[in-house]
Design a protein around this motif. Structure first.
Motif, PDB file in Angstrom:
ATOM      1  N   LEU A 112       0.845  -1.189   0.000  1.00  0.00           N
ATOM      2  CA  LEU A 112       0.000   0.000   0.000  1.00  0.00           C
ATOM      3  C   LEU A 112       0.882   1.241   0.000  1.00  0.00           C
ATOM      4  O   LEU A 112       1.997   1.208   0.536  1.00  0.00           O
ATOM      5  CB  LEU A 112      -0.901   0.009   1.241  1.00  0.00           C
ATOM      6  N   PRO A 113       0.422   2.353  -0.567  1.00  0.00           N
ATOM      7  CA  PRO A 113      -0.841   2.486  -1.305  1.00  0.00           C
ATOM      8  C   PRO A 113      -0.701   1.929  -2.720  1.00  0.00           C
ATOM      9  O   PRO A 113       0.416   1.841  -3.249  1.00  0.00           O
ATOM     10  CB  PRO A 113      -1.061   3.999  -1.328  1.00  0.00           C
ATOM     11  N   PRO A 114      -1.818   1.565  -3.361  1.00  0.00           N
ATOM     12  CA  PRO A 114      -1.732   1.082  -4.743  1.00  0.00           C
ATOM     13  C   PRO A 114      -1.438   2.224  -5.702  1.00  0.00           C
ATOM     14  O   PRO A 114      -1.586   3.404  -5.364  1.00  0.00           O
ATOM     15  CB  PRO A 114      -3.128   0.502  -4.992  1.00  0.00           C
ATOM     16  N   ALA A 115      -1.008   1.876  -6.905  1.00  0.00           N
ATOM     17  CA  ALA A 115      -0.684   2.880  -7.924  1.00  0.00           C
ATOM     18  C   ALA A 115      -1.908   3.725  -8.259  1.00  0.00           C
ATOM     19  O   ALA A 115      -3.050   3.258  -8.201  1.00  0.00           O
ATOM     20  CB  ALA A 115      -0.160   2.193  -9.175  1.00  0.00           C
ATOM     21  N   GLY A 116      -1.655   4.969  -8.640  1.00  0.00           N
ATOM     22  CA  GLY A 116      -2.748   5.890  -8.919  1.00  0.00           C
ATOM     23  C   GLY A 116      -3.454   5.645 -10.233  1.00  0.00           C
ATOM     24  O   GLY A 116      -4.627   5.987 -10.395  1.00  0.00           O
ATOM     25  N   LEU A 117      -2.757   5.084 -11.206  1.00  0.00           N
ATOM     26  CA  LEU A 117      -3.343   4.805 -12.518  1.00  0.00           C
ATOM     27  C   LEU A 117      -3.279   3.304 -12.748  1.00  0.00           C
ATOM     28  O   LEU A 117      -2.191   2.727 -12.826  1.00  0.00           O
ATOM     29  CB  LEU A 117      -2.568   5.540 -13.611  1.00  0.00           C
ATOM     30  N   ALA A 118      -4.430   2.654 -12.829  1.00  0.00           N
ATOM     31  CA  ALA A 118      -4.447   1.197 -12.927  1.00  0.00           C
ATOM     32  C   ALA A 118      -5.567   0.741 -13.847  1.00  0.00           C
ATOM     33  O   ALA A 118      -6.634   1.363 -13.908  1.00  0.00           O
ATOM     34  CB  ALA A 118      -4.630   0.575 -11.545  1.00  0.00           C
ATOM     35  N   SER A 168      -7.629 -15.106 -23.322  1.00  0.00           N
ATOM     36  CA  SER A 168      -6.664 -15.287 -24.405  1.00  0.00           C
ATOM     37  C   SER A 168      -5.426 -14.449 -24.099  1.00  0.00           C
ATOM     38  O   SER A 168      -4.297 -14.881 -24.306  1.00  0.00           O
ATOM     39  CB  SER A 168      -7.272 -14.851 -25.742  1.00  0.00           C
ATOM     40  N   VAL A 169      -5.674 -13.245 -23.608  1.00  0.00           N
ATOM     41  CA  VAL A 169      -4.617 -12.327 -23.171  1.00  0.00           C
ATOM     42  C   VAL A 169      -5.134 -11.589 -21.945  1.00  0.00           C
ATOM     43  O   VAL A 169      -6.302 -11.203 -21.895  1.00  0.00           O
ATOM     44  CB  VAL A 169      -4.265 -11.286 -24.259  1.00  0.00           C
ATOM     45  N   ALA A 170      -4.279 -11.397 -20.969  1.00  0.00           N
ATOM     46  CA  ALA A 170      -4.620 -10.571 -19.812  1.00  0.00           C
ATOM     47  C   ALA A 170      -3.463  -9.620 -19.550  1.00  0.00           C
ATOM     48  O   ALA A 170      -2.301 -10.035 -19.560  1.00  0.00           O
ATOM     49  CB  ALA A 170      -4.889 -11.433 -18.583  1.00  0.00           C
ATOM     50  N   ALA A 171      -3.784  -8.356 -19.336  1.00  0.00           N
ATOM     51  CA  ALA A 171      -2.748  -7.353 -19.071  1.00  0.00           C
ATOM     52  C   ALA A 171      -3.213  -6.449 -17.944  1.00  0.00           C
ATOM     53  O   ALA A 171      -4.326  -5.921 -17.976  1.00  0.00           O
ATOM     54  CB  ALA A 171      -2.455  -6.532 -20.319  1.00  0.00           C
ATOM     55  N   ALA A 172      -2.360  -6.290 -16.941  1.00  0.00           N
ATOM     56  CA  ALA A 172      -2.652  -5.417 -15.806  1.00  0.00           C
ATOM     57  C   ALA A 172      -1.616  -4.301 -15.765  1.00  0.00           C
ATOM     58  O   ALA A 172      -0.408  -4.567 -15.840  1.00  0.00           O
ATOM     59  CB  ALA A 172      -2.639  -6.205 -14.506  1.00  0.00           C
ATOM     60  N   PHE A 173      -2.087  -3.077 -15.651  1.00  0.00           N
ATOM     61  CA  PHE A 173      -1.218  -1.902 -15.646  1.00  0.00           C
ATOM     62  C   PHE A 173      -1.345  -1.175 -14.311  1.00  0.00           C
ATOM     63  O   PHE A 173      -2.459  -0.969 -13.815  1.00  0.00           O
ATOM     64  CB  PHE A 173      -1.609  -0.939 -16.767  1.00  0.00           C
ATOM     65  N   ALA A 174      -0.221  -0.767 -13.741  1.00  0.00           N
ATOM     66  CA  ALA A 174      -0.211   0.028 -12.512  1.00  0.00           C
ATOM     67  C   ALA A 174       0.894   1.068 -12.639  1.00  0.00           C
ATOM     68  O   ALA A 174       2.081   0.731 -12.596  1.00  0.00           O
ATOM     69  CB  ALA A 174       0.012  -0.856 -11.296  1.00  0.00           C
ATOM     70  N   LEU A 175       0.509   2.324 -12.831  1.00  0.00           N
ATOM     71  CA  LEU A 175       1.466   3.413 -13.037  1.00  0.00           C
ATOM     72  C   LEU A 175       1.271   4.482 -11.971  1.00  0.00           C
ATOM     73  O   LEU A 175       0.140   4.810 -11.599  1.00  0.00           O
ATOM     74  CB  LEU A 175       1.271   4.063 -14.411  1.00  0.00           C
ATOM     75  N   VAL A 190       5.880   9.637 -15.508  1.00  0.00           N
ATOM     76  CA  VAL A 190       5.724   8.280 -14.984  1.00  0.00           C
ATOM     77  C   VAL A 190       6.924   7.978 -14.088  1.00  0.00           C
ATOM     78  O   VAL A 190       8.050   7.839 -14.570  1.00  0.00           O
ATOM     79  CB  VAL A 190       5.641   7.242 -16.120  1.00  0.00           C
ATOM     80  N   VAL A 191       6.695   7.900 -12.796  1.00  0.00           N
ATOM     81  CA  VAL A 191       7.800   7.648 -11.872  1.00  0.00           C
ATOM     82  C   VAL A 191       7.937   6.162 -11.546  1.00  0.00           C
ATOM     83  O   VAL A 191       8.994   5.715 -11.088  1.00  0.00           O
ATOM     84  CB  VAL A 191       7.635   8.460 -10.572  1.00  0.00           C
ATOM     85  N   ARG A 192       6.885   5.406 -11.794  1.00  0.00           N
ATOM     86  CA  ARG A 192       6.948   3.971 -11.510  1.00  0.00           C
ATOM     87  C   ARG A 192       5.919   3.260 -12.374  1.00  0.00           C
ATOM     88  O   ARG A 192       4.782   3.714 -12.496  1.00  0.00           O
ATOM     89  CB  ARG A 192       6.650   3.707 -10.034  1.00  0.00           C
ATOM     90  N   ALA A 193       6.321   2.148 -12.980  1.00  0.00           N
ATOM     91  CA  ALA A 193       5.413   1.379 -13.831  1.00  0.00           C
ATOM     92  C   ALA A 193       5.568  -0.103 -13.539  1.00  0.00           C
ATOM     93  O   ALA A 193       6.687  -0.611 -13.437  1.00  0.00           O
ATOM     94  CB  ALA A 193       5.706   1.653 -15.307  1.00  0.00           C
ATOM     95  N   ARG A 194       4.436  -0.762 -13.391  1.00  0.00           N
ATOM     96  CA  ARG A 194       4.410  -2.214 -13.242  1.00  0.00           C
ATOM     97  C   ARG A 194       3.329  -2.755 -14.174  1.00  0.00           C
ATOM     98  O   ARG A 194       2.190  -2.279 -14.156  1.00  0.00           O
ATOM     99  CB  ARG A 194       4.105  -2.632 -11.802  1.00  0.00           C
ATOM    100  N   ILE A 195       3.705  -3.752 -14.973  1.00  0.00           N
ATOM    101  CA  ILE A 195       2.774  -4.348 -15.930  1.00  0.00           C
ATOM    102  C   ILE A 195       2.870  -5.862 -15.811  1.00  0.00           C
ATOM    103  O   ILE A 195       3.954  -6.434 -15.959  1.00  0.00           O
ATOM    104  CB  ILE A 195       3.094  -3.914 -17.380  1.00  0.00           C
ATOM    105  N   GLY A 196       1.742  -6.510 -15.527  1.00  0.00           N
ATOM    106  CA  GLY A 196       1.687  -7.964 -15.448  1.00  0.00           C
ATOM    107  C   GLY A 196       0.931  -8.523 -16.637  1.00  0.00           C
ATOM    108  O   GLY A 196      -0.104  -7.980 -17.034  1.00  0.00           O
TER     109      GLY A 196
END
Length: 476
Positions: free
Chosen positions: A362-368, A383-390, A397-403
């Motif tokens: 916590l806290p979670p990313a502001g843009l998800a 078929s495809v799954a994409a999760a974005f957390a910026l 963009v100070v931090r990016a995580r993409i699953g």
């Protein structure tokens, strides 16, 4: 140990001498309760759904609809079950049965008992009538997601929806409504052996870990939404099935100053309700994860433990920088989820280890955002799954995580794309450049769900959609 039995429609019925892999559906039909049907054997059609009394979040007990075709009958030892026969009869219809009948919600009738049970669970949901109408909720607060796991090939669904929206409050004296105010039956230790197979529900986590150390060949069973499919469609049989779904040590939920810890045996429905909107990215996941029927049984730890590259939890939890707590008779360790998967359905989990909990910073990313591409919107596999957390600060963009899921042998982090985003202004040009990088992440394959080219294209478009849906002024 007390003889195994299930409380069905108001009376105790001995489980009997049955194989450990016997499903609840097979057992119920075997004792003459043939309202529940088998339509698919893999939890997709809902014709087999029944009600189970479980400990509630808002009331001591809640009636939960589950797929009887997937649950092992032994897993219901000591529990309360209501089938469509227990809701009403031709002379005394339950309100759900009445509305389905008068509004033409049943034609061939094969799917009807399953719809009735799923609808009844929502009928008895605490707080239903207080929910405001919207695209998913009727004027009576009925949540249509409650029926997302039930399929009908006759009615076109509108009369079923009309029946759901016509339901009022439970009538005074309704025994199932009153039952919610009493404690749910506690889990109890179970030991069942038949032929070469055994089913064991340990009393405590320590007992389960000892069993797993002594029997590394054992099959760990939680919600059984994966194992049940293996049993029904592929003939899987366990020498020893160890049920861990009701172990209290695996069902905790805590919110601390810097993380949330969720027990691995929480069902996805329980996880969603306990989160209560604290992690918006997970709020986007839950409605499109299979169906409500599946989420009522499937567990957080089970979805990660199977190691499937198309499991929907993993991409989201990767984007959230989650860790897993692995426990065994020798102790506990914490592993970043990004380091957990090692190959197709393989992980760093050692023999005798269980996932005890998942931790989310916590806290979670502001843009998800979570994008799931599948042939059906609900009740389907990605078929495809994409999760974005910026995290975007002052337009950068100070931090990016993409699953990502469905584009490699394991769920993966899109590290090259993350690097292409971090330190850059959050702009159309940045999103476009990073989208081209994202297209090349992973090693997608051609299969019956999608081609490799389609999967790559969906990754690229996913990041462009993130930009289009969330302009910079909403995140700066």
């Amino acid at each position: 140990m007390v003889a195994a039995k299930i409380h069905v429609n108001g009376r105790d019925i001995p489980l009997g001498d049955i194989p450990a892999h016997t499903t609840a559906l097979e057992w119920l039909r075997g004792i003459g309760l043939t309202g529940c049907k088998e339509g698919c054997g893999e939890g997709e059609c809902g014709a087999c759904s029944v009600l189970v009394a479980r400990a509630g979040v808002d009331t001591p007990t809640e009636w939960v609809a589950v797929n009887a075709c997937l649950l092992p009958a032994a897993g219901l030892d000591g529990q309360e079950v209501v089938t469509v026969e227990g809701l009403g009869d031709p002379d005394h219809l339950h309100p759900v049965q009445h509305e389905m009948a008068v509004r033409g919600g049943s034609q061939c009738g094969y799917c009807t008992p399953g719809f009735v049970c799923s609808m009844a669970a929502e009928f008895y949901r605490p707080g239903r009538e207080a929910d405001r109408p919207d695209a998913d909720h009727g004027p009576n607060g009925f949540d249509l997601h409650a029926l997302s796991g039930n399929l009908c090939r006759c009615t076109g669904y509108r009369p079923i929806r009309d029946a759901a929206y016509a339901l009022g409050a439970a009538p005074g004296g309704d025994p199932l409504a009153r039952r919610r105010d009493e404690p749910a039956p506690p889990p109890r230790p179970t030991r069942l052996r038949h032929g070469d197979g055994a089913f064991v529900r340990p009393a405590a986590l320590a007992d389960a870990l000892t069993l797993l150390r002594e029997h590394p060949e054992a099959t760990v069973v939680a919600g059984a939404t994966d194992w049940g499919v293996e049993v029904n469609l592929r003939g899987a049989r366990a020498v020893l099935a160890v049920a861990i779904d009701r172990l209290p040590e695996l069902r905790g939920f805590t919110v601390g100053p810097d993380h949330i810890e969720a027990g691995a045996a929480l069902t996805l429905t329980e996880f969603e309700r306990r989160l209560a909107g604290r992690v918006p990215l997970l709020d986007q996941l839950f409605p499109v994860f299979a169906s409500r029927l599946i989420r009522n049984s499937a567990t957080v730890g089970g979805n990660l433990g199977t190691g499937s590259p198309i499991g929907d939890c993993a991409p989201v939890l990767l984007a959230l920088d989650a860790t897993v707590l692995l426990t065994s008779a020798d102790g506990e360790r914490e592993v970043p989820l990004a380091d957990y998967f090692t190959g197709y359905r393989r992980s760093v989990r050692r023999p005798g280890e269980l996932i005890r909990a998942v931790r989310i910073p916590l806290p979670p990313a502001g843009l998800a955002a979570f994008h799931k591409i599948s042939k059906r919107r609900f009740d389907d596999i990605s078929s495809v799954a994409a999760a974005f957390a910026l995290d975007v600060v002052d337009g950068t963009v100070v931090r990016a995580r993409i699953g990502l899921g469905g584009v490699a042998a394991t769920p993966i982090r899109a590290r090259a794309t993350e690097a292409a985003l971090e330190g850059e202004p959050w702009s159309a040009a940045t999103a476009d450049a990073a989208a081209r990088v994202l297209r090349g992440e992973g090693t997608p394959l051609d299969d019956h769900r999608a081609s490799a080219a389609y999967r790559a294209a969906m990754l690229e478009q996913g990041l462009r959609k993130l930009w289009a849906d969330r302009p910079p002024e909403a995140t700066a």
